[in-house]
Write a protein that holds these residues in place. Structure first.
Motif, PDB file in Angstrom:
ATOM      1  N   ALA A  75       0.844  -1.187   0.000  1.00 15.59           N
ATOM      2  CA  ALA A  75       0.000   0.000   0.000  1.00 15.59           C
ATOM      3  C   ALA A  75       0.884   1.243   0.000  1.00 15.59           C
ATOM      4  N   VAL A  76       0.453   2.284  -0.696  1.00 19.82           N
ATOM      5  CA  VAL A  76       1.230   3.519  -0.759  1.00 19.82           C
ATOM      6  C   VAL A  76       1.195   4.240   0.578  1.00 19.82           C
ATOM      7  N   ASP A  77       0.023   4.355   1.166  1.00 19.94           N
ATOM      8  CA  ASP A  77      -0.093   5.046   2.452  1.00 19.94           C
ATOM      9  C   ASP A  77       0.502   4.174   3.562  1.00 19.94           C
ATOM     10  N   PRO A  78       1.353   4.744   4.428  1.00 22.74           N
ATOM     11  CA  PRO A  78       1.996   3.946   5.483  1.00 22.74           C
ATOM     12  C   PRO A  78       0.997   3.287   6.431  1.00 22.74           C
ATOM     13  N   GLN A  79      -0.108   3.970   6.749  1.00 17.86           N
ATOM     14  CA  GLN A  79      -1.106   3.383   7.635  1.00 17.86           C
ATOM     15  C   GLN A  79      -1.770   2.174   6.990  1.00 17.86           C
ATOM     16  N   ALA A  80      -2.101   2.312   5.707  1.00 19.29           N
ATOM     17  CA  ALA A  80      -2.709   1.200   4.977  1.00 19.29           C
ATOM     18  C   ALA A  80      -1.748   0.023   4.888  1.00 19.29           C
ATOM     19  N   GLU A  81      -0.461   0.316   4.715  1.00 17.56           N
ATOM     20  CA  GLU A  81       0.538  -0.752   4.627  1.00 17.56           C
ATOM     21  C   GLU A  81       0.670  -1.492   5.955  1.00 17.56           C
ATOM     22  N   ARG A  82       0.621  -0.758   7.057  1.00 18.43           N
ATOM     23  CA  ARG A  82       0.690  -1.420   8.365  1.00 18.43           C
ATOM     24  C   ARG A  82      -0.519  -2.328   8.575  1.00 18.43           C
ATOM     25  N   LEU A  83      -1.684  -1.877   8.124  1.00 17.48           N
ATOM     26  CA  LEU A  83      -2.880  -2.713   8.233  1.00 17.48           C
ATOM     27  C   LEU A  83      -2.739  -3.970   7.386  1.00 17.48           C
TER      28      LEU A  83
END
Length: 470
Positions: free
Chosen positions: A177-185
């Protein structure tokens, strides 16, 4: 190329050796009757029931980057929305990264066995992700806390992160995921996922093709639903045809529950013919149900459902003498083909030609054969019955994701029309998609066809010798 042909019925006796080789609030049942006459195709018998919907595009999404041999490519990642025929809305994620989403494609609820999920050992983990993430978990603060995310999640982050985690299991994709929060999820969901069983259909009928003689109860057709009670209506033309829907005691059915058995009660003096039973309900479709399209639009998996209209059909065929076939079909991704089941409750063998090969179903038996098909191959053929009716089977075999490193053509939805990222479809028919390729074959060359006629091999995968259909 779509292969189309008709399998004629012949009366030659003797067996021919095959070549080796959901919460429901209400339900209504109605029947349509046709009598013998000119040959007609009585519809596609391979649908196993459930919801039918039209895809409307990505509604909540973010961005993701796919890493492969052709380089890094940015794609849209998130929730699609579908409109259900008869009422209702579905939310879905993609489980078919490298195929396009066709504009206004019609989708049908399907078992995992008829999709790439049927040959994916991680399919159960995908369902766990759906059950434990957005939109099933709509308290985003709680979801962020479970995932160890500081700063919270937006709906777009939650949708993108969930889709990325699903792709890692559905397509084996190297995607972030591009967004860091989305990637952590995405990382949290991937690492936490556990195997969960496939959900059953929102509504289905077991024994959806039956046959027999007039004056007999033809069935059983078994209702499968989570409803505590369902409503059953008599055939719309019962006053003319005399065909009734009854229980095993021969009494008209006005209500049924999960496991109830329905029968076609055909008058003893009825001419040879057939009837179709349609079962309809309002239900919440279970999370994790697959949705496929016959237009090669990418396979979807259900993430959320409103109260929606679902349906299933069953057919009955009858005649006083001779062969009395009942035909049904289902896609078989593990077997790379289409399973056709033929049951014959008549007093003569049911013999037909299919792709240059003659087959015979002895009286009182049921057999299943698998027609081998190529991936992405369309098929359209009719098997004619002895009473002048025919059963038509159409569809596309779509059993595998294409994680072969081929170039992607991706689009990002910008209401009211999509804007392209990395290329555009030459036909303009692709919606905002989560990754696709314009090079994806509609059918892999004219040499593939349905099966080379005269050289096809039908594999006998099941033989059930019995004295009565059911």
């Amino acid at each position: 190329m779509i292969s189309s042909f008709s399998a004629p019925f012949t009366r030659r006796r003797g067996a021919v050796r095959l070549a080796a080789g959901t919460l429901v609030s209400g339900l209504v049942v109605a029947a349509v009757v046709s009598t013998a006459g000119t040959a007609v195709a009585d519809g596609t018998a391979q649908s196993q029931g459930g919801a039918t919907a039209t895809i409307g595009g990505l509604k909540t999404y973010g961005a993701a980057v796919i890493h492969d041999d052709s380089g890094d490519q940015t794609v849209s990642a998130g929730l699609f929305e579908m409109s259900v025929e008869g009422g209702g809305t579905l939310q879905t994620y993609c489980v078919d990264l490298h195929n396009p989403t066709q504009k206004d494609a019609k989708y049908h609820e399907a078992p995992w066995s008829g999709t790439s999920l049927g040959v994916n050992k991680n399919a159960g983990r995908i369902r766990w992700i759906l059950q434990n993430s957005y939109p099933q978990v709509n308290d985003l603060a709680t979801l962020a806390k479970k995932a160890g995310i500081v700063g919270g999640l937006t709906e777009q982050d939650a949708a993108a992160g969930t889709q990325v985690a699903i792709w890692r299991y559905s397509d084996g994709a190297d995607v972030d995921a591009v967004d860091p929060q989305a990637e952590r999820l995405a990382d949290y969901l991937q690492n936490s996922a556990r195997d969960v069983a496939e959900p059953r259909a929102s509504l289905t009928l077991e024994g959806a093709a039956v046959s027999g003689r007039p004056g007999e109860l033809l069935g059983p057709v078994t209702v499968r639903t989570d409803a505590s009670a369902v409503t059953v209506a008599p055939p719309l033309d019962a006053a003319i045809s005399g065909v009734r829907i009854v229980g095993k005691d021969g009494k008209d059915v006005t209500s049924a529950t999960d496991g109830s058995q329905l029968f076609f009660d055909v008058p003893a003096d009825a001419a040879a013919g057939s009837a179709e039973l349609t079962v309809q309900a309002s239900t919440t479709v279970p999370v994790g149900r697959a949705f496929t399209s016959e237009s090669r639009s990418q396979t979807q998996i259900l993430a959320g459902s409103s109260e929606s209209t679902v349906s299933a059909t069953a057919t009955a065929t009858w005649a006083a003498k001779g062969a009395i076939p009942a035909l049904s079909a289902a896609k078989n991704c593990a077997g790379s083909g289409l399973d056709i089941t033929a049951a014959n409750q008549g007093d003569e063998a049911f013999t037909f030609d299919l792709m240059g090969i003659e087959h015979s179903i002895p009286a009182g038996t049921s057999r299943t054969v698998t027609i081998p098909l190529q991936e992405d191959q369309a098929y359209d053929f009719t098997i004619n019955g002895p009473q002048g009716t025919g059963t038509r089977f159409t569809g596309v075999l779509d059993c595998h994701t294409q994680g072969d490193g081929s170039a992607l053509t991706t689009q990002t939805l910008a209401e009211p029309s999509p804007a392209t990222v990395g290329g555009a479809s030459a036909t303009g028919t692709n919606l905002a998609t989560t990754g696709s390729s314009d090079a994806t074959p509609l059918i892999a060359g004219t040499a593939i066809g349905l099966v080379v006629i005269g050289g096809a091999v039908l594999l006998l995968v099941g033989r059930k010798e019995n004295g009565a259909q059911g």
